[in-house]
Design a protein around this motif. Structure first.
Motif, PDB file in Angstrom:
ATOM      1  N   THR A 167     -12.847  -1.678  -8.862  1.00 51.66           N
ATOM      2  CA  THR A 167     -12.529  -0.326  -8.400  1.00 51.66           C
ATOM      3  C   THR A 167     -11.241   0.187  -9.023  1.00 51.66           C
ATOM      4  OG1 THR A 167     -13.547  -0.890  -6.295  1.00 51.66           O
ATOM      5  CG2 THR A 167     -12.143   1.050  -6.301  1.00 51.66           C
ATOM      6  N   TYR A 168     -11.219   1.468  -9.318  1.00 48.18           N
ATOM      7  CA  TYR A 168     -10.028   2.090  -9.895  1.00 48.18           C
ATOM      8  C   TYR A 168      -9.582   3.236  -9.013  1.00 48.18           C
ATOM      9  CZ  TYR A 168     -12.158  -0.536 -13.566  1.00 48.18           C
ATOM     10  OH  TYR A 168     -12.733  -1.557 -14.254  1.00 48.18           O
ATOM     11  N   MET A 218      -4.623  -7.060   1.120  1.00 45.58           N
ATOM     12  CA  MET A 218      -4.360  -7.343   2.540  1.00 45.58           C
ATOM     13  C   MET A 218      -4.603  -8.814   2.852  1.00 45.58           C
ATOM     14  SD  MET A 218      -6.430  -4.463   4.603  1.00 45.58           S
ATOM     15  CE  MET A 218      -6.360  -2.779   4.043  1.00 45.58           C
ATOM     16  N   VAL A 219      -5.696  -9.342   2.296  1.00 47.48           N
ATOM     17  CA  VAL A 219      -6.025 -10.748   2.560  1.00 47.48           C
ATOM     18  C   VAL A 219      -4.866 -11.636   2.105  1.00 47.48           C
ATOM     19  CG1 VAL A 219      -7.582 -12.640   1.946  1.00 47.48           C
ATOM     20  CG2 VAL A 219      -8.521 -10.369   2.439  1.00 47.48           C
ATOM     21  N   ARG A 220      -4.348 -11.357   0.921  1.00 49.46           N
ATOM     22  CA  ARG A 220      -3.223 -12.149   0.414  1.00 49.46           C
ATOM     23  C   ARG A 220      -1.983 -11.908   1.259  1.00 49.46           C
ATOM     24  NH1 ARG A 220      -4.925  -9.725  -4.533  1.00 49.46           N
ATOM     25  NH2 ARG A 220      -6.573 -11.028  -5.392  1.00 49.46           N
ATOM     26  N   ILE A 262       0.864  -1.187   0.000  1.00 46.38           N
ATOM     27  CA  ILE A 262       0.000   0.000   0.000  1.00 46.38           C
ATOM     28  C   ILE A 262       0.896   1.231   0.000  1.00 46.38           C
ATOM     29  CG2 ILE A 262      -1.811   1.266   1.241  1.00 46.38           C
ATOM     30  CD1 ILE A 262      -2.693  -1.322   2.501  1.00 46.38           C
ATOM     31  N   PRO A 263       0.691   2.163  -0.936  1.00 42.73           N
ATOM     32  CA  PRO A 263       1.516   3.384  -0.947  1.00 42.73           C
ATOM     33  C   PRO A 263       1.256   4.208   0.310  1.00 42.73           C
ATOM     34  CG  PRO A 263       0.157   3.225  -2.941  1.00 42.73           C
ATOM     35  CD  PRO A 263      -0.313   2.167  -2.005  1.00 42.73           C
ATOM     36  N   TYR A 270      -9.807  -0.406  -1.775  1.00 40.52           N
ATOM     37  CA  TYR A 270      -9.166  -0.971  -2.963  1.00 40.52           C
ATOM     38  C   TYR A 270      -8.106  -2.007  -2.584  1.00 40.52           C
ATOM     39  CZ  TYR A 270      -6.136  -0.779  -7.152  1.00 40.52           C
ATOM     40  OH  TYR A 270      -5.366  -1.075  -8.236  1.00 40.52           O
ATOM     41  N   PHE A 271      -7.473  -1.789  -1.443  1.00 43.88           N
ATOM     42  CA  PHE A 271      -6.342  -2.638  -1.064  1.00 43.88           C
ATOM     43  C   PHE A 271      -6.730  -3.837  -0.195  1.00 43.88           C
ATOM     44  CE2 PHE A 271      -4.602   1.598  -1.874  1.00 43.88           C
ATOM     45  CZ  PHE A 271      -3.597   1.294  -2.790  1.00 43.88           C
ATOM     46  N   VAL A 272      -8.005  -3.942   0.177  1.00 40.78           N
ATOM     47  CA  VAL A 272      -8.374  -5.019   1.102  1.00 40.78           C
ATOM     48  C   VAL A 272      -8.076  -6.423   0.527  1.00 40.78           C
ATOM     49  CG1 VAL A 272     -10.207  -6.031   2.517  1.00 40.78           C
ATOM     50  CG2 VAL A 272     -10.037  -3.557   2.312  1.00 40.78           C
TER      51      VAL A 272
END
Lengths: 263, 439
Positions: B311-312, B295-297, B84-85, B290-292
């Motif tokens: 999502t973009y 996160m799971v991975r 995540i940035p 967008y990053f969830v």
């Protein structure tokens, strides 16, 4: 050789009607670091009550307590002796990630069109070091702003202050922070005491080449051995000297007196 | 599958709901208006197999979000590893530096999570958003079910569905699991809050004290409940229905009169559990959404069971190019807004509005996300004696104790307006009960 200073920071609140259940938190305790050594430090609160001391996530010491019974005045004094080493910079060993809160705009330092335009005109030149750039900003802000009391208040943002062209140390510091952060230079708001000021003062610390340099755009200089630092944070909000709540219908008058002189 | 008397009693149930105070308060133009939250008796029915799938996905998602919150306020590995940035963390208003290094009891951050989903016409479920701060809504299907069971007992004898009245036990378990020592209380800002009915109902059902800020007191880094006689009793867990910034005037918004001075100090020192933890806003930010799946991975090493709506992030150049090229078929959301506000559809803008919006988007790309408009399934609702179809979503509740538990029901909200895709109750929609079949 450091310079040894005696300091006293007094704050009083006078209420027109008695208040009660008064809870307070005071961020007015200077701490030792490589730039200043606090040799004596005493805090007195009136009406007397039990004080608790803690350190917040920015590293600032604060004391808190409560006065439950009705009272019409609240008085606090912090006094002591500090040895201060002039233009010495503080080491900044934090990784870029730990500095992140100081790299991004905070509530008071969000850039609007005025700040953005100002930044364009004073951009960091290619190859210009962070320190040189910040020093230049210190001069520039000092030149472009007029020190006028009563025009801005504690809610004024950097954008609003720069648009008006007038303000006090809090505004100068916020403008400087907004610009440094646009240039991706970690920078933080500092509250402290300064010889000859009579009131609390605000300036900034910028991180350049692994060191925190203290710069004071209000007075167009580096914070020297007449400055004693109390706290730092992202902006004014993190360093509020006195926070409090109480019960009662009243008007309050605050008085602050800061004295710094050579021992 | 449901009896006609279930539907025939709609009006009675609504009248009882009104009497019990099942209302939704809305602030509009600085005035407070209370309106009924209309109940539609036709339930949303979810098959057991389908719910098992949702359950797996929801548990996984909430576990990952908890690990994310713990990471952000401690090691920040996910940022170091560039998954995540950093802009999305530190420039977000949901990130609270005051929580740096603070570890809540049992390392649980989101005890009560409200996850919003929709089911597409293709039959696939999509996550719309995560609510990890103070998600409300569980009380509505609870009380509606209770009233329907009374008005139409036969329906509930004939259908094998999961009893949803165990929400109070689940909540109680989540509160007791983290309670440090002492009483458990539900902290409400008071009766002018939009969800006051829920606060009082959950207090009644869980047996927790319903309190407001002035009944709690901090002394010697402990929190106390002061009863009507002035007797002080230690509090070990607070299910607070007040947002972070109003919780403690000594640390957050100094103007708050509904909070408790120094409660943050008590919490920080581990002498109190707060449900949910402070600082959760960083995990349910629309930009973080967008990053969830990432996160799971990252945290669990698993593929996400449930998908996000496509999502973009205009923050990324390739995504910005896509958004500009397909502007008309996308929905754009302001990441800082909630409650159905700050949502615009590319297709519904005039030419001038579009030009203005695109200019804004280019100036502040970090501020928006863009999503494909999901053509979600309509549900039947009753409308003046006829049955019509309306858009609906589902808020599922996940409660965390020793493990995550998904409540076998949920709040189904529908839009009253046939053309609207926005089902948020702040926008005047209604709700349904959600039936999960037990076999």
């Amino acid at each position: 050789m450091g310079r040894t200073l005696r300091f006293g920071y007094q704050m009083s609140l006078v209420f027109s009607q008695p208040i009660q259940k008064h809870q307070f938190a005071l961020r007015m305790l200077p701490q030792s670091d490589t730039r200043q050594q606090i040799k004596e430090r005493e805090i007195c609160v009136e009406p007397a009550c039990t004080l608790q001391e803690d350190v917040d996530s920015f590293g600032n010491a604060y004391v808190y307590g409560a006065v439950e019974h009705p009272h019409t005045a609240f008085w606090v004094e912090v006094c002591g002796v500090a040895t201060v080493w002039g233009n010495a910079a503080l080491p900044c060993q934090d990784t870029p990630l730990l500095l992140a809160p100081y790299r991004f705009a905070s509530q008071y330092t969000k850039a609007g069109d005025t700040i953005k335009g100002y930044y364009e005109r004073n951009q960091r030149a290619a190859g210009e070091g962070a320190y040189v750039f910040c020093e230049r900003l210190t001069h520039q802000i000092y030149q472009d702003m007029a020190y006028v009391q009563g025009v801005t208040d504690i809610h004024t943002t950097a954008e609003e202050a720069l648009s008006g062209g007038q303000g006090v140390c809090q505004d100068y510091a916020h403008i400087m922070l907004a610009l440094c952060r646009m240039a991706d230079i970690p920078s933080r708001y500092v509250v402290g005491m300064m010889m000859g000021e009579g009131y609390s003062h605000a300036w900034v610390e910028v991180c350049a080449d692994g060191k925190w340099y203290a710069m004071d755009p209000t007075n167009d200089k580096m914070a020297d051995d007449t400055y004693i630092k109390i706290s730092h944070g992202r902006d004014y909000q993190d360093c509020i000297v006195n926070r409090g709540t109480f019960c009662g219908t009243t008007t309050q008058t605050q008085n602050v007196r800061v004295v710094v002189h050579d021992v | 599958m449901y009896d006609m008397d279930l539907l025939d009693n709609t009006e009675t149930v609504n009248r009882l709901l009104a009497r019990y105070g099942v209302k939704f308060g809305i602030y509009k133009n600085n005035t407070f208006k209370e309106q009924l939250f209309p109940f539609d008796a036709i339930p949303r029915v979810i098959q057991k197999k389908e719910f098992d799938y949702l359950e797996r996905g929801l548990k996984q998602r909430v576990l990952a979000l908890n690990l994310f919150l713990d990471d952000i306020y401690h090691g920040k590995k996910i940022v170091k590893d560039k998954v995540i940035p950093e802009d999305f963390i530190f420039a977000s208003s949901g990130y609270m530096p005051a929580c740096e290094g603070v570890t809540p009891a049992k390392r649980i951050y989101s005890h009560i999570s409200g996850i919003d989903l929709v089911k597409g016409k293709d039959g696939q479920w999509y996550i719309l958003e995560d609510n990890l701060r103070v998600p409300s809504g569980a009380s509505y299907p609870m009380i509606a079910r209770d009233l329907c069971r009374r008005s139409s007992p036969k329906t509930f004898r004939d259908n094998l569905l999961e009893d949803n009245r165990n929400y109070a036990q689940l909540l109680r378990r989540a509160m007791d699991y983290v309670n440090v020592e002492g009483h458990t209380v539900i902290l409400t800002p008071g009766r002018y809050n939009a969800a006051y009915f829920e606060h009082s109902y959950l207090a009644e059902k869980t047996g927790a004290h319903l309190v407001n800020g002035s009944e709690l007191l901090v002394e010697d880094d402990r929190l106390y409940y002061v009863d009507y006689k002035g007797k002080k009793e230690r509090v070990g867990a607070v299910y607070r229905r007040i947002s972070d910034e109003y919780l403690d005037p000594m640390h957050f918004n100094p103007d708050s009169v509904i909070g408790i001075p120094h409660i943050f100090d008590v919490y920080r020192k581990g002498n109190l559990a707060l449900l949910n933890a402070i600082g959760n806003g960083i995990a349910d930010d629309k930009g973080i959404y967008y990053f969830v799946p990432k996160m799971v991975r990252y945290y669990l090493g698993e593929e996400p069971v449930l998908s996000n709506a496509p999502t973009y992030l205009p923050f990324y150049e390739t995504d910005m190019a896509y958004v500009l090229a397909h502007f008309d078929k996308l929905v754009l959301k302001d990441v800082a807004e909630a409650g159905g506000y700050g949502v615009v559809f590319g297709s519904s803008m005039t030419k001038a509005q579009k030009a203005d919006f695109i200019a804004l988007l280019k100036r502040e790309p970090r501020r928006f996300i863009a999503q494909e408009v999901i053509d979600f399934q309509d549900l039947e609702i009753q409308d003046n004696g006829t049955v019509v179809e309306r858009k609906a979503d589902l808020r599922a509740f996940v409660l965390m104790a020793d493990e995550p538990y998904v409540w076998k029901s949920g709040l189904t909200r529908f839009s009253r307006n046939p053309d609207s895709f926005i089902v948020n109750s702040s926008q005047g929609g209604g709700f349904k009960d959600t039936w999960v079949l037990s076999r």
